[in-house]
Design an enzyme around this catalytic site. Structure first.
Site, mmCIF file in Angstrom:
data_model
loop_
_atom_site.group_PDB
_atom_site.id
_atom_site.type_symbol
_atom_site.label_atom_id
_atom_site.label_comp_id
_atom_site.label_asym_id
_atom_site.label_seq_id
_atom_site.Cartn_x
_atom_site.Cartn_y
_atom_site.Cartn_z
ATOM 1 N N THR A 32 89.132 0.651 0.731
ATOM 2 C CA THR A 32 89.115 2.062 0.370
ATOM 3 C C THR A 32 88.750 3.011 1.460
ATOM 4 O O THR A 32 88.121 2.622 2.473
ATOM 5 C CB THR A 32 87.970 2.333 -0.489
ATOM 6 O OG1 THR A 32 86.771 2.214 0.050
ATOM 7 C CG2 THR A 32 88.038 1.232 -1.637
ATOM 8 N N GLY A 34 87.611 5.398 4.377
ATOM 9 C CA GLY A 34 87.597 5.514 5.775
ATOM 10 C C GLY A 34 87.466 3.968 6.568
ATOM 11 O O GLY A 34 87.836 3.742 7.389
ATOM 12 N N ARG A 62 85.185 10.098 -6.299
ATOM 13 C CA ARG A 62 84.208 9.539 -7.160
ATOM 14 C C ARG A 62 84.586 8.263 -7.990
ATOM 15 O O ARG A 62 83.727 7.509 -8.177
ATOM 16 C CB ARG A 62 83.451 10.676 -7.964
ATOM 17 C CG ARG A 62 82.719 11.610 -7.466
ATOM 18 C CD ARG A 62 82.072 12.675 -8.518
ATOM 19 N NE ARG A 62 81.230 13.454 -8.013
ATOM 20 C CZ ARG A 62 79.904 13.923 -8.470
ATOM 21 N NH1 ARG A 62 80.070 13.917 -9.955
ATOM 22 N NH2 ARG A 62 79.155 14.713 -8.078
ATOM 23 N N ARG A 212 51.154 -12.587 12.187
ATOM 24 C CA ARG A 212 50.843 -14.068 12.225
ATOM 25 C C ARG A 212 49.905 -14.300 11.009
ATOM 26 O O ARG A 212 50.026 -15.562 10.575
ATOM 27 C CB ARG A 212 50.012 -14.020 13.475
ATOM 28 C CG ARG A 212 50.792 -14.179 14.781
ATOM 29 C CD ARG A 212 49.879 -14.079 16.171
ATOM 30 N NE ARG A 212 48.593 -13.215 16.052
ATOM 31 C CZ ARG A 212 47.652 -13.468 16.654
ATOM 32 N NH1 ARG A 212 47.379 -14.570 17.236
ATOM 33 N NH2 ARG A 212 46.918 -12.411 16.874
ATOM 34 N N TYR A 213 49.210 -13.567 10.613
ATOM 35 C CA TYR A 213 48.482 -13.553 9.342
ATOM 36 C C TYR A 213 47.815 -12.439 8.676
ATOM 37 O O TYR A 213 47.880 -11.354 9.424
ATOM 38 C CB TYR A 213 47.108 -14.835 9.668
ATOM 39 C CG TYR A 213 46.172 -14.631 10.652
ATOM 40 C CD1 TYR A 213 45.261 -13.783 10.746
ATOM 41 C CD2 TYR A 213 46.440 -15.188 12.061
ATOM 42 C CE1 TYR A 213 44.335 -13.505 11.628
ATOM 43 C CE2 TYR A 213 45.697 -15.103 13.026
ATOM 44 C CZ TYR A 213 44.773 -14.080 12.916
ATOM 45 O OH TYR A 213 43.844 -13.744 13.772
ATOM 46 N N LYS A 272 35.742 0.907 13.814
ATOM 47 C CA LYS A 272 35.492 -0.341 14.010
ATOM 48 C C LYS A 272 35.708 -0.824 12.408
ATOM 49 O O LYS A 272 34.933 0.056 11.573
ATOM 50 C CB LYS A 272 34.333 -1.049 14.460
ATOM 51 C CG LYS A 272 34.324 -0.890 15.933
ATOM 52 C CD LYS A 272 35.155 -2.384 16.580
ATOM 53 C CE LYS A 272 34.427 -3.776 16.178
ATOM 54 N NZ LYS A 272 33.333 -3.854 17.146
ATOM 55 N N HIS A 273 36.430 -1.665 11.773
ATOM 56 C CA HIS A 273 36.473 -2.270 10.388
ATOM 57 C C HIS A 273 36.728 -0.923 9.765
ATOM 58 O O HIS A 273 35.875 -0.877 8.509
ATOM 59 C CB HIS A 273 35.230 -2.929 10.146
ATOM 60 C CG HIS A 273 35.069 -4.212 10.891
ATOM 61 N ND1 HIS A 273 35.798 -5.198 11.058
ATOM 62 C CD2 HIS A 273 34.086 -4.302 11.847
ATOM 63 C CE1 HIS A 273 35.529 -6.182 11.949
ATOM 64 N NE2 HIS A 273 34.399 -5.641 12.570
ATOM 65 N N ASN A 414 28.857 3.920 -0.118
ATOM 66 C CA ASN A 414 27.859 5.339 -0.046
ATOM 67 C C ASN A 414 27.866 5.586 1.385
ATOM 68 O O ASN A 414 27.581 4.795 2.208
ATOM 69 C CB ASN A 414 26.444 5.312 -0.496
ATOM 70 C CG ASN A 414 26.639 5.091 -2.120
ATOM 71 O OD1 ASN A 414 27.269 6.015 -2.819
ATOM 72 N ND2 ASN A 414 25.719 4.503 -2.661
ATOM 73 N N ARG A 434 22.292 5.332 -1.553
ATOM 74 C CA ARG A 434 22.558 6.226 -0.702
ATOM 75 C C ARG A 434 21.358 6.434 0.485
ATOM 76 O O ARG A 434 21.562 6.704 1.727
ATOM 77 C CB ARG A 434 22.564 7.666 -1.458
ATOM 78 C CG ARG A 434 23.279 8.768 -0.511
ATOM 79 C CD ARG A 434 23.922 9.892 -1.278
ATOM 80 N NE ARG A 434 24.943 9.308 -2.107
ATOM 81 C CZ ARG A 434 26.154 9.061 -1.586
ATOM 82 N NH1 ARG A 434 26.278 9.294 -0.267
ATOM 83 N NH2 ARG A 434 27.256 8.472 -2.235
ATOM 84 N N ASP A 464 14.746 11.262 -2.252
ATOM 85 C CA ASP A 464 14.479 10.294 -1.146
ATOM 86 C C ASP A 464 15.383 10.408 0.015
ATOM 87 O O ASP A 464 14.709 10.212 1.177
ATOM 88 C CB ASP A 464 14.388 8.834 -1.639
ATOM 89 C CG ASP A 464 15.612 8.535 -2.395
ATOM 90 O OD1 ASP A 464 16.934 9.365 -2.270
ATOM 91 O OD2 ASP A 464 15.843 7.241 -2.683
ATOM 92 N N HIS A 510 36.497 4.181 -1.635
ATOM 93 C CA HIS A 510 36.080 2.982 -2.085
ATOM 94 C C HIS A 510 37.162 1.902 -1.310
ATOM 95 O O HIS A 510 38.521 2.522 -0.808
ATOM 96 C CB HIS A 510 36.327 2.820 -3.549
ATOM 97 C CG HIS A 510 35.169 3.211 -4.025
ATOM 98 N ND1 HIS A 510 35.098 4.674 -4.417
ATOM 99 C CD2 HIS A 510 34.029 2.745 -4.548
ATOM 100 C CE1 HIS A 510 33.928 4.755 -5.086
ATOM 101 N NE2 HIS A 510 33.005 3.714 -5.154
#
Length: 510
Positions: A32, A34, A62, A212-213, A272-273, A414, A434, A464, A510
C-alpha cells in the site's frame, strides 16, 4: 495456491532486503501507499492492495485494507476444508505473510504543539486490524511487526525450519505491540478529555533492559519506561560512564532525582535506601555538595548523589574521593568527566533537572491490583503557613523551616528532619512512632541541634516530640497540624520558647 505476502509499514528499516528475500522465494508482494512506492523503487514486482480487492483506496486512505478479500485471506484456516472452499468460491487467495508496523502515533503526540487533528489522523485502523487477524491465525500466517525479526524469519523460510511455535512467538509480539499502541491512544484521550479515575486504567511501558536481579539475587527483574517519557527521569537518563544499573540503583536514583527537583538554587542530595542521608543548598554546586556530605559523611558511603547544576571540576574533585554508586546531574563538564571516569564502577547519569516529570500519576502495585494517585508535587510558601505559637519565627528560621519541609516530604513515614543553615543535620525515617523518628534525627544531629529547626511529615499526636526537640535545643518546628491534641504541643512549644508553624498539609510517604 500462490504464496502471498502483504507489506505495509511506516518504519521501512531493512524492508527492501527482506522483500527481496521473499520475492526470491516466490512470494507475490502486495503493498500500500508509500510502502508500495518504496518496493517498486527497488525494482520489486509489488502490486497494490486495490489489485487484490478490486476496490480503490477511499477517504484519503482511511479505507484500503479493510476488505473481505484481505481479511478472509488472513483468517482462513488452511486445515479447514470449508474455509478453503469458501476462498475458492470467491476467488480469494490466502495471505501467508503480513509485515505491518503502524502509523507513528507515539512520535506524533511527542511533537511540541501537535494538534488534536494530527494526532487523530495518526491513529492506525487498518494496520492493527490486519495484525490482529494474522496473529489470531498464527498457525498458518507469519506476522511481523518488528524489523529486527526480518533476518530470523527469512532464514526460517529459506531453510524450511519455521515452526508453528516460531509463528506463535511472533503473534505474541504483535498482540503486545497493538496493546501498547491502543494504550497510548487511550491515555491520549484521557489527557485531552481531562478524565479523572476512568473505569479502567491502562498503562504501557517499553523495555529498557533486563536486570541481573531485583532487590535480592533470588528475584528476577527488568526495567521499563513510559513510551513518551520527557524531562527529568531516570528512565530517560543518558548513562555516560559506569557499569549497568541494578534494580536498587534505579530505585535510589529515582528517589534522589525526585528530591533534587524540589530546589531551584544549587542543591545536592545524597540518598541511601531511598531516604536522604544529606541534603544541602549553596551559592555553588560545590558548596551545596559540601553541605550534603557534611550532613552525614558516614551514610553517604556507597550512596547515590543527585545535583541540579552541572558538575564542574571543583565538585568532581569532591566526589572522586568518596565511594559512590551513582552521580546524577543535568550535565558534566569535560574536566569533571575526565576526573570521574577514572573511577571504573561509578555510574554517571545525565538528565534534565529543570523540568518536572510529565506523568502526573504514581502507580504502585499490590497483590492483584494497582494503587494510582497523583504525584505529591504540592508544597508551601511563607504565605501558606500559620504560626500556632506565641513566638513568631525569625526570617532565617522560616527559611530553614521551609527547607526542612521540602526534605521531609521525601523521607519515609514516620519522618522527622532536623536542619540548620541550608543543610540537613539529622534524618529520622520509617519509624513506627513519631517520637522514635525524632530521637533518631536528634541523635544524629547531636550538638548541632542547638538552634536548629525540625520538620515533621504529619501532626504530633502528643507533645512528646516537642519535649524531645526542646531538650536538644530546637528553636522552631514545622508540621501539618490537625491533631485533636494540637494544643498540648502548642503549649509545650510556648513553655520552651519554640516557635511552631502549621502547613495544613501532610506528606505521608509509604
Amino acid at each position: 495456491m500462490k504464496k502471498r505476502a502483504l507489506l505495509s509499514v511506516s518504519d521501512k528499516t531493512n524492508l527492501a532486503a527482506f522483500a527481496k528475500g521473499l520475492d526470491a522465494l516466490g512470494y507475490e508482494l502486495v503493498s500500500t501507499g508509500g510502502t508500495l512506492k518504496a518496493l517498486q523503487a527497488e525494482g520489486l514486482p509489488a502490486i497494490p492492495v486495490s489489485a487484490v480487492t478490486n476496490f480503490d483506496e477511499i477517504l484519503d486512505g482511511r479505507v484500503k485494507t479493510l476488505h473481505p478479500f484481505i481479511h478472509a485471506g488472513l483468517l482462513a484456516r488452511r486445515d479447514d476444508s470449508s474455509h478453503i472452499e469458501q476462498l475458492e468460491e470467491r476467488d480469494i487467495d490466502p495471505i501467508d505473510i503480513v509485515v505491518v508496523n503502524l502509523y507513528p502515533f507515539k512520535e506524533t503526540i511527542a511533537k511540541e504543539g501537535v494538534s488534536e487533528e494530527d494526532a487523530i489522523e495518526n491513529i492506525d485502523i487498518g494496520g492493527p486490524t490486519m495484525l490482529r487477524s494474522a496473529a489470531k491465525n498464527f498457525r498458518d500466517v507469519t506476522v511481523i511487526v518488528d524489523p529486527s525479526d526480518y533476518d530470523s524469519v527469512l532464514a526460517g523460510l529459506q531453510e524450511g525450519t519455521q515452526s508453528v511455535e516460531d509463528r506463535k512467538l511472533l503473534a505474541a509480539k504483535v498482540f503486545r505491540h497493538t496493546a501498547n499502541y491502543d494504550a497510548m491512544i487511550c491515555n491520549y484521550f484521557i489527557d485531552i478529555t481531562d478524565e479523572q479515575d476512568p473505569e479502567t486504567y491502562t498503562v504501557t511501558y517499553e523495555k529498557v533492559q533486563s536486570l541481573r536481579y531485583g532487590e535480592n539475587p533470588h528475584q528476577q527483574a527488568a526495567f521499563y519506561k513510559e513510551g513518551n517519557v520527557k524531562g527529568a527521569s531516570i528512565a530517560n537518563a543518558k548513562q555516560l560512564h559506569g557499569k549497568e544499573l541494578s534494580y536498587n540503583n534505579i530505585q535510589d536514583a529515582n528517589a534522589a532525582l525526585e528530591m533534587v527537583l524540589e530546589f531551584s538554587e544549587p542543591a545536592a542530595v545524597a540518598v541511601k535506601h531511598m531516604n536522604p542521608c544529606g541534603i544541602g543548598i549553596g551559592a555553588s554546586i560545590s558548596e551545596a555538595f559540601a553541605k550534603a556530605y557534611d550532613a552525614d559523611p558516614v551514610s553517604i558511603f556507597g550512596g547515590i548523589v543527585a545535583l541540579n547544576k552541572e558538575v564542574d571540576e571543583a565538585t568532581a574533585n569532591q566526589l572522586k574521593d568518596i565511594f559512590l554508586e551513582i552521580v546524577i546531574a543535568p550535565s558534566f563538564s569535560e574536566k569533571a568527566l575526565e576526573i570521574l571516569t577514572v573511577k571504573k564502577n561509578i555510574r554517571l547519569l545525565e538528565t534534565p533537572v529543570d523540568q518536572s516529570p510529565v506523568n502526573p500519576k504514581k502507580v504502585v502495585s499490590v497483590i492483584g491490583g494497582l494503587l494510582v494517585q497523583d504525584r505529591d508535587v504540592a508544597s508551601v510558601t511563607k504565605d501558606d503557613v500559620t504560626v500556632a505559637t506565641k513566638r513568631q519565627p525569625t526570617e532565617q528560621e522560616l527559611e530553614e523551616l521551609l527547607f526542612a519541609w521540602k526534605v521531609v516530604k521525601h523521607v519515609k513515614s514516620n519522618a522527622i528532619v532536623v536542619a540548620k543553615g541550608d543543610q540537613t543535620i539529622g534524618v529520622g525515617a520509617g519509624q513506627m512512632n513519631r517520637v522514635g523518628a525524632a530521637k533518631i534525627a536528634l541523635e544524629q544531629a547531636g550538638d548541632k541541634a542547638k538552634g536548629a529547626v525540625m520538620s515533621s511529615d504529619a501532626f504530633f499526636p502528643m507533645p512528646d516530640t516537642v519535649e524531645a526537640a526542646a531538650a536538644a535545643g530546637i528553636t522552631a518546628i514545622i508540621q501539618p497540624g490537625g491533631s485533636k491534641r494540637d494544643q498540648d504541643s502548642i503549649d509545650a512549644c510556648d513553655k520552651h520558647g519554640i516557635t511552631m508553624v502549621f502547613t495544613g498539609m501532610r506528606h505521608f510517604k509509604h
